[in-house]
Design a protein around this motif. Structure first.
Motif, short mmCIF file in Angstrom:
data_model
loop_
_atom_site.label_atom_id
_atom_site.label_comp_id
_atom_site.label_asym_id
_atom_site.label_seq_id
_atom_site.Cartn_x
_atom_site.Cartn_y
_atom_site.Cartn_z
N HIS B 163 0.85 -1.19 0.00
CA HIS B 163 0.00 0.00 0.00
C HIS B 163 0.89 1.23 0.00
O HIS B 163 1.76 1.38 0.85
CB HIS B 163 -0.92 -0.02 1.22
CG HIS B 163 -1.91 -1.15 1.17
ND1 HIS B 163 -3.10 -1.05 0.49
CD2 HIS B 163 -1.84 -2.40 1.66
CE1 HIS B 163 -3.76 -2.20 0.58
NE2 HIS B 163 -3.01 -3.04 1.29
N LEU B 164 0.66 2.11 -0.97
CA LEU B 164 1.58 3.22 -1.19
C LEU B 164 0.92 4.57 -1.00
O LEU B 164 -0.22 4.79 -1.41
CB LEU B 164 2.16 3.15 -2.62
CG LEU B 164 2.84 1.84 -3.02
CD1 LEU B 164 3.29 1.92 -4.47
CD2 LEU B 164 4.03 1.55 -2.11
N PHE B 165 1.69 5.46 -0.38
CA PHE B 165 1.33 6.85 -0.26
C PHE B 165 1.77 7.56 -1.54
O PHE B 165 2.86 7.32 -2.05
CB PHE B 165 2.04 7.42 0.98
CG PHE B 165 2.19 8.90 1.01
CD1 PHE B 165 1.10 9.75 1.08
CD2 PHE B 165 3.47 9.47 1.03
CE1 PHE B 165 1.26 11.12 1.13
CE2 PHE B 165 3.64 10.85 1.09
CZ PHE B 165 2.52 11.68 1.13
N VAL B 166 0.90 8.38 -2.11
CA VAL B 166 1.17 9.05 -3.38
C VAL B 166 1.88 10.38 -3.12
O VAL B 166 1.28 11.30 -2.58
CB VAL B 166 -0.15 9.31 -4.14
CG1 VAL B 166 0.09 10.10 -5.40
CG2 VAL B 166 -0.85 7.99 -4.45
N ARG B 167 3.15 10.45 -3.46
CA ARG B 167 3.89 11.70 -3.23
C ARG B 167 3.74 12.65 -4.42
O ARG B 167 3.41 12.24 -5.52
CB ARG B 167 5.38 11.41 -3.04
CG ARG B 167 5.71 10.66 -1.79
CD ARG B 167 7.22 10.55 -1.60
NE ARG B 167 7.81 11.79 -1.10
CZ ARG B 167 9.14 11.98 -1.00
NH1 ARG B 167 9.98 11.04 -1.37
NH2 ARG B 167 9.61 13.11 -0.52
N ASP B 168 4.06 13.93 -4.17
CA ASP B 168 4.10 14.91 -5.26
C ASP B 168 5.47 14.94 -5.92
O ASP B 168 5.67 15.65 -6.90
CB ASP B 168 3.78 16.32 -4.72
CG ASP B 168 2.28 16.55 -4.61
OD1 ASP B 168 1.51 15.65 -5.00
OD2 ASP B 168 1.88 17.63 -4.14
N HIS B 169 6.44 14.20 -5.36
CA HIS B 169 7.79 14.19 -5.92
C HIS B 169 7.74 13.47 -7.27
O HIS B 169 7.22 12.37 -7.37
CB HIS B 169 8.73 13.47 -4.94
CG HIS B 169 10.19 13.77 -5.17
ND1 HIS B 169 10.64 14.95 -5.69
CD2 HIS B 169 11.31 13.04 -4.91
CE1 HIS B 169 11.97 14.93 -5.75
NE2 HIS B 169 12.39 13.79 -5.29
N ASN B 189 -2.34 -0.73 9.03
CA ASN B 189 -3.08 0.52 9.24
C ASN B 189 -3.02 1.35 7.96
O ASN B 189 -2.19 2.26 7.82
CB ASN B 189 -2.49 1.28 10.42
CG ASN B 189 -3.28 2.55 10.73
OD1 ASN B 189 -4.36 2.77 10.17
ND2 ASN B 189 -2.75 3.37 11.60
N VAL B 190 -3.92 1.03 7.03
CA VAL B 190 -3.95 1.73 5.74
C VAL B 190 -5.20 2.60 5.71
O VAL B 190 -6.32 2.08 5.78
CB VAL B 190 -3.99 0.71 4.58
CG1 VAL B 190 -4.05 1.43 3.25
CG2 VAL B 190 -2.78 -0.21 4.65
N PRO B 191 -5.03 3.92 5.63
CA PRO B 191 -6.22 4.78 5.57
C PRO B 191 -7.07 4.46 4.35
O PRO B 191 -6.57 3.93 3.35
CB PRO B 191 -5.63 6.19 5.45
CG PRO B 191 -4.18 6.07 5.78
CD PRO B 191 -3.78 4.65 5.52
#
Lengths: 358, 198
Positions: B163-169, B189-191
């Motif tokens: 599960h990945l957080f989407v960065r703006d980088h 704990n994945v939102p």
């Protein structure tokens, strides 16, 4: 003096340790009791005897074990070392800079024999004795940048200079504070620093770039940077974050002193002669909180800096959740006495801690 | 159709403009889905006489209108990947004075821009205009797999399942945003996933 190299690990059982000598010469990064970003550059032209500033490329007791760790990282993930096609000449420049510097600064450990383009390099700590033709890649087992950075502590960014900017076009990055060479490869100075909070608004990067673009041959510069790492883990890469991130939750009030490490980067900047590239070594030094607090001045100051750091920076550096536990630990040592200016330990002049240690 | 206003972000995040007609020895136009509208807005008969349009409809129905512009060359394909070799050849064959027009999703514009840079097209000759989907092309920093058209944050890597957080980088070399594991410090704990711009 003859260096004794530790046999130690930076993963699994974490047998990494600092000798008394290493503790005395640790680059404590805070020159006063608070911290904010600045372009804290100075000339890199030596320093006090036996300090980490003395030599162009500091070799210390962790050398052999750090190189073993690097070889493991590169075997697992070869993309940690990349060089865009136009950067090969800069790689040779870097190889020359390091071989000349180390053989001059540590003649008992390294030898460089040159006869025209026929070179022989002897690295005694690592048991290497190679002969090769300078500027002929086919005569080395790796490309020139990879060859020499497998034998030199610290990460290496090799930056191309064009269009009034610096470009991350090559590097060997295995001991990084959570950034990805593979992702940032090819970016310019502002792009690869894009995720850093607050510093853009303060104009830090504009001023730093202006300084770096003007670094001349033979006039290298340096600065310190820092973050915090749980366990003496060199490879805090984003690539492996899903494996090591959980370690940040493994500390208890009993183990925080031993497990929480201050991670200091000695960043140096050298102009390279043929390519006009800039090499940016990022050398990582680790020290546990419990070892740092053996130096009274550093014990007092570390508590104050961590306590007063803006939340934004504590979040970016990844330790905001653990900060209360760290402060409980560090406050035991802080007796409120003033501290002397500057980063040096001042062991002879700073008073012993007045608080009773638990 | 109104254009989406991207929120202000970090410096590595690309910004897009509005296509405008320019003088050029040739015109290469690459668009997907409703990106076709930006080409329809900017096209002139003079430009079309020297234009090569490469269009990836993704279900949108602008093909006949683009073809009706009567460009010197017209191609329609099912995906960017399918068109990639053709695009690489078009850039490779390009002469001085080529003007490049990219429109549509960030993923297609980013990949085409990378191909143009690889071929040595100066960035001053490349224009971009975002239209339609705000989904992102994402690289998982862990397995390096790229997932097209990611519209939610967090999202699950289509390759390794993290599960990945989407960065703006954003990397222009990879033409992708960066995805970083979101539950590494608190496994499980994945939102709940939301639209990236919600």
């Amino acid at each position: 003096m003859t260096l004794q190299f530790n046999d130690e690990t930076f993963r699994d059982d974490y047998s990494f340790h600092n000798s008394d000598r290493a503790l005395k010469r640790f680059p404590f990064p805070f020159h006063e009791d608070s911290y904010m970003y600045s372009v804290n550059m100075e000339q890199h032209q030596g320093g006090p005897a036996d300090s980490i500033y003395e030599k162009r490329f500091d070799v210390d007791e962790h050398y052999v074990s750090e190189m073993r760790d690097r070889a493991m990282v590169l075997a697992d993930d070869p993309l940690r070392c990349q060089s865009l096609p136009h950067m090969t000449l800069a790689g040779w420049d870097l190889l020359e800079l390091i071989m000349v510097s180390k053989s001059e600064d540590y003649p008992d450990l390294f030898e460089l024999h040159r006869d025209g383009d026929q070179w022989r390099w002897v690295n005694k700590p690592m048991g290497i004795d190679d002969s090769f033709t300078f500027l002929d890649e086919a005569t080395l087992p790796y490309g020139p940048m990879e060859y020499i950075t497998r034998q030199t502590q610290g990460d290496f960014c090799v930056l191309d200079q064009r269009d009034d900017n610096l470009w991350m076009d090559a590097g060997t990055i295995t001991t990084q504070a959570d950034w990805s060479l593979d992702f940032d490869l090819g970016m310019n100075f502002f792009e690869w620093h894009a995720p850093v909070p607050m510093a853009h608004e303060k104009g830090i990067f504009v001023r730093a770039l202006k300084f770096l673009l003007n670094i001349q041959q033979g006039a290298p510069a340096r600065r310190l940077n820092w973050t915090l790492t749980v366990n003496p883990l060199l490879d805090t890469s984003p690539e492996n974050y899903h494996k090591w991130g959980i370690q940040k939750t493994s500390m208890t009030p009993e183990t925080v002193g031993a497990k929480q490490h201050l991670r200091v980067e000695l960043q140096t900047f050298f102009r390279l002669p043929r390519s006009n590239a800039l090499v940016f070594p990022i050398r990582c030094y680790l020290c546990s909180f419990q070892d740092l607090t053996k130096t009274p001045k550093w014990a007092r100051r570390l508590h104050r800096v961590i306590r007063d750091l803006p939340d934004e920076l504590a979040t970016y550096k990844g330790f905001i959740d653990n900060r209360p536990m760290m402060l409980d630990y560090l406050s035991q040592f802080d007796d409120g006495l003033p501290t002397s200016l500057g980063i040096w330990p001042d062991l002879d002049t700073e008073p012993a801690l007045q608080k009773r240690l638990i | 159709m109104s254009k989406f206003e991207f929120p202000t972000s970090i410096i590595s995040r690309p910004v897009y403009g509005t296509l405008e007609p320019r003088d050029g020895s040739a015109h290469l136009m690459i668009a997907d889905a409703t990106g076709a509208q930006a080409i329809l807005d900017v096209a002139t008969p003079d430009m079309m006489a020297k234009a090569h349009i490469i269009y990836i409809p993704k279900g949108a129905e602008f093909g006949h209108r683009l073809r009706a512009l009567n460009p010197a060359q017209y191609y329609e394909g099912p995906s960017y990947a399918a068109a990639e070799q053709r695009i690489a050849k078009a850039f490779g064959d390009a002469k001085m004075g080529l003007q490049v027009y990219l429109s549509g999703s960030e993923g297609v514009m980013g990949q085409a821009q990378h191909a143009a840079m690889q071929a040595g097209v100066p960035h001053t000759a490349i224009q971009t205009e975002h239209r339609g989907s705000t989904a992102r092309r994402m690289q998982c920093v862990h397995c390096k797999g790229i997932t097209e058209d990611v519209a939610t944050d967090p999202f699950q890597c289509s390759h390794c399942g993290l599960h990945l957080f989407v960065r703006d980088h954003y990397s222009r070399r990879l033409a992708a945003y960066q995805g970083v594991n979101i539950d590494a410090e608190d496994p499980g704990n994945v939102p709940e996933a939301k639209g990236i711009y919600e």
